[in-house]
Write a protein that holds these residues in place. Structure first.
Motif: not given
Lengths: 338, 338
Positions: B1-6, B54-59, B61, B122
């Motif tokens: 499992m890669a533990s670095t952020r992508n 993957r469309p950014n769900q945060v954006a 929102s 949130r």
């Protein structure tokens, strides 16, 4: 309860106007960034408080590239074992101001895949995967964020699993029985193919051998009271001398065994000491007598797995393989002959 | 499992480049907005799939002013009653592609207030507040988003509570006993001050009166097997004739009662019929005989409360007051004399 959406939420602009500064200055003041006069920072803070301004977490997430959210994927519906794990996970995450997004995979690979995609879309910072038994489960695979498995083990040795030490737990139970003078021991547990049955048996046999004790029976069956009662009948009908100490694979089995022994005229703990596994309040308290049992410390397990995850999100090495945490023995009336 | 952020996540810009269009066109194509040639739309979609964009769900929102997230505030830790509610809530929300943010208030008002602020920060679209007993709990107050209470009732009549109909559940139990020829009935339940004890007693008394039956005992005590066994002793020692039907306030009580009666030489169900409440698998199955019981249908309750919430988020009227859903009787061996 108003059921309409609040479209008049206070914005940075409102705070800026009241404080007589620019919106950019408001951001700097509230995020503690940039160089500002203390007097300005204070004026902005007062304005924000007066207007009950809540910084938009969503906007903050977008700016920081981090959502302060962790996904919890339960692989096996919300079982009884999931509750204490969730409590512990929430303990750690809450302390780190991280929220938990809940996904119930229900052991369905399609459902799980859907949820994983959803969690990645929502840009969670990491994922905890919980199982209800220590048995292996399929790895969710390589993801761009850290993943910790708790209780249920990942089948990929590169993944990190935090679980309890079933072998050590069973050893504790045997050592306790031996310390109270028990010499003819039996092990009664669930299905033979379950990893927890196997690991606990290994611990049981190793500790019995180390103490030079006789192992009279190794019985496997079901995780139920009914099986415990059946096993009691088998043990009570032994012609070659009754066992005097039984380690059970679960509290349900231990409770059924205790009922079965009593009804066969065998006294617990005077004739036979019984030790359960799980420390499940409902079972250990209602049993007659209340059960001595091995506590897998699930809340602590949840807490530990979540803090490992948080550390990895903050850049620490996640680690790999199975980290097995010690169980604890909880002594009640069922095991100590008087 | 890669533990670095992508950090090399695929962006709209990458998709645009591969498809040979502008980033704005990518957005339009993937959101199904604006006027585009079908050929262009398809080219963008193929590029997005190829790059696993993957469309950014945060954006998303932030743009829509909606997060497709609902907060679940459990008021009383993760109790046994919470599990089926959560399952139902997740059923409804999952079907509506809405995720659940989990908050465990643990009955602590300070903790709860902290969580409420967090959920509002949130920007959740709504909140479900779960309690483990039907007793009243403090309203979380007026919020800018819809709130539904499930199982535990809000003390504010303007709030909406979805709960089970305890009175009707107890009536079902009495009618079942009467249909099987039972005439001398007793009610054995938990603490007298609990709303569930009171409501079930009302249903019990009303149905007994309607059928012209004798009510011999109304006993209140604890939600435990031990209390059930104690109550069995009280009933078995009656000199004025044994009761022949008992409605219990919980399956734990019913199980203890059944054990106590058997040990006092009273046969269940031949001499006395016993009905529990909860349909808690662990109790009803392990009891000897297995328990007839009233099922409060908690999964359905969770599902219903979440769909009411979703409808309100979409603009429907939320409603107010207590909506009590019917219970169902589940018949097993403990109640039908043979």
């Amino acid at each position: 309860m108003a059921s309409t959406r609040n479209d008049s939420a206070v914005t940075v602009r409102d705070v800026a106007q009241l404080a007589g500064v620019s919106p950019g200055t408001v951001s700097k003041a509230l995020n503690g960034q940039g160089q500002l006069r203390e007097e300005t920072r204070q004026r902005v803070q007062e304005a924000a408080e007066k207007l009950r301004f809540r910084p938009n977490q969503v906007a903050r997430s977008l700016a920081e590239g981090r959502t302060y959210t962790v996904g919890m994927l339960t692989s096996d519906s919300f079982g009884r074992f999931t509750l204490p794990l969730m409590e512990g996970i929430e303990d750690s995450l809450g302390a780190g101001k991280v929220s938990t997004l809940l996904c119930d995979g229900r052991g369905d690979p399609l459902r799980e895949r859907h949820y994983l995609a959803e969690l990645l879309n929502r840009r969670v910072d990491g994922i905890v995967v919980t199982g209800r038994r220590p048995d292996e489960r399929r790895s969710v695979g390589q993801l761009p964020i850290p993943v910790v498995y708790v209780l249920g083990r990942s089948d990929d040795p590169e993944d990190l699993t935090v679980t309890n030490d079933d072998e050590q737990g069973a050893r504790l139970a045997v050592e306790h029985l031996v310390a109270h003078g028990r010499t003819r021991l039996a092990y009664v547990s669930g299905p033979a193919h379950h990893l927890s049955t196997q690991l606990r048996r290994q611990g049981f046999e190793a500790a019995a051998a180390a103490a030079g004790m006789t192992v009279s029976d190794l019985l496997t069956g079901h995780w139920s009271e009914a099986w415990g009662r059946t096993a009691a009948g088998l043990l009570a009908r032994r012609t070659s001398g009754l066992v005097d100490g039984v380690v059970c694979g679960s509290d349900q089995i231990a409770r059924g065994l205790t009922d079965g022994l009593r009804e066969a005229g065998v006294r617990v703990p005077q004739d036979v000491s019984v030790v359960g596994f799980d420390n499940w309040d409902v079972m250990v308290q209602a049993a007659r007598p209340p059960l001595t049992t091995v506590d897998p410390k699930l809340v602590r397990l949840g807490r530990l797995s979540a803090s490992r995850l948080l550390a990895a999100i903050d850049g620490a090495e996640l680690g790999r393989g199975v980290v097995a945490q010690p169980c604890e023995l909880v002594i009640r009336e069922s095991s100590v002959p008087t």
